[in-house]
Design a protein around this motif. Structure first.
Motif, mmCIF file in Angstrom:
data_model
loop_
_atom_site.group_PDB
_atom_site.id
_atom_site.type_symbol
_atom_site.label_atom_id
_atom_site.label_comp_id
_atom_site.label_asym_id
_atom_site.label_seq_id
_atom_site.Cartn_x
_atom_site.Cartn_y
_atom_site.Cartn_z
ATOM 1 N N UNK A 61 24.190 37.871 25.449
ATOM 2 C CA UNK A 61 23.961 38.262 26.839
ATOM 3 C C UNK A 61 25.289 38.660 27.478
ATOM 4 N N UNK A 62 25.321 39.842 28.126
ATOM 5 C CA UNK A 62 26.557 40.266 28.801
ATOM 6 C C UNK A 62 26.788 39.346 30.003
ATOM 7 N N UNK A 63 28.020 38.872 30.139
ATOM 8 C CA UNK A 63 28.328 37.973 31.256
ATOM 9 C C UNK A 63 28.878 38.811 32.408
ATOM 10 N N UNK A 64 28.219 38.732 33.561
ATOM 11 C CA UNK A 64 28.687 39.515 34.701
ATOM 12 C C UNK A 64 30.001 38.943 35.207
ATOM 13 N N UNK A 65 30.899 39.820 35.656
ATOM 14 C CA UNK A 65 32.242 39.361 36.079
ATOM 15 C C UNK A 65 32.174 38.364 37.242
ATOM 16 N N UNK A 66 31.132 38.503 38.101
ATOM 17 C CA UNK A 66 31.015 37.569 39.231
ATOM 18 C C UNK A 66 30.593 36.184 38.739
ATOM 19 N N UNK A 111 39.570 41.880 33.910
ATOM 20 C CA UNK A 111 38.213 42.371 34.201
ATOM 21 C C UNK A 111 38.154 43.363 35.359
ATOM 22 N N UNK A 112 39.216 43.428 36.153
ATOM 23 C CA UNK A 112 39.236 44.403 37.254
ATOM 24 C C UNK A 112 38.612 43.893 38.545
ATOM 25 N N UNK A 113 38.426 42.570 38.679
ATOM 26 C CA UNK A 113 37.923 42.005 39.950
ATOM 27 C C UNK A 113 39.034 42.155 40.988
#
Ligand code: TMP
Length: 211
Positions: A61-66, A111-113
């Motif tokens: 499962x892709x983990x969302x950056x948030x 991650x670019x946050x």
């Protein structure tokens, strides 16, 4: 009244030798008569260690950056309020393997946050609490990744590519330049004994200054 302890964090990209240096650093402080607590992030308490497992496990499962960002700060809130702050108030010195600078470097640089979003959570969770000193073990990312790979199974972060770690190193160096009073850059490419000697000299000076 007991004098508040110091909060010292160790930072760097993968495989720069943080764990080894942390152990040595704790020994140095103990020899100087300082009461030391060694801990790490994400983790440091039973619940925060569970969050660490969630964060580090490779998954389909892709983990969302948030999601990643909030879990880092959820673990930090628990760690900070139940372990770090009480130890400092007892007069202990806390050596922590990573803290919020890692969030600015990994989630921000990697991650670019946006830095503003991270700063918002930093204020929410920490108020004005910041590390007294950040020891940045700095080495080219290729050197560190080669060492990390030798350790065996790669976690979810270690599976990222070199460009990701290059952005992280750049973000750390940028923060170190912006906050020269708080950051101490140590060249982690040098032989282990030389790196330990630099860290030890730095800690000795901090203890002398605190007395
Ligand atoms: P470690 O391998 O140094 O124990 O750290 C665990 C991983 O978690 C490492 O790849 C860096 C990552 N990390 C973040 O991405 N953000 C953070 O805020 C922290 C504390 C760690």
């Amino acid at each position: 009244m007991v004098a508040r302890g110091r909060f010292i964090t160790f930072e760097g990209t993968e495989g720069v030798g943080k764990s080894t240096q942390l152990k040595q650093a704790a020994m140095t402080l103990e020899q100087l008569g300082v009461d030391v607590v060694v801990t790490r992030e994400p983790g440091g308490t039973p619940m925060a260690e569970k969050i660490r497992e969630l964060l580090l496990a490779p998954r389909e499962e892709a983990v969302h950056e948030t999601t990643e960002l909030l879990l880092m700060f959820a673990a930090r809130a628990q760690h900070l309020h139940t372990k770090i702050r009480p130890a400092l108030e007892r007069g202990q010195w806390v050596l922590c393997d990573r803290f919020t600078d890692a969030t600015f470097a990994y989630q921000g640089g990697g991650r670019g946050v946006s830095r503003a979003r991270i700063a918002l959570l930093e204020d929410l969770v920490q108020g004005d609490f910041r590390p007294d000193h950040v020891i940045l073990l700095d080495a080219p990312v290729q050197t560190g990744m080669a060492r990390a790979k030798k350790r065996g199974e790669l976690d979810r972060f270690e599976q990222e590519d070199l460009a990701f770690f290059q952005r992280i190193r750049d973000a750390y160096l940028e923060r170190a330049t912006a906050m020269p009073g708080q950051y101490h850059i140590v060249n982690a490419e040098l032989p282990l004994e030389q790196v330990s000697a630099s860290v030890s000299a730095l800690l000795t000076a901090l203890v002398q200054h605190a007395r």
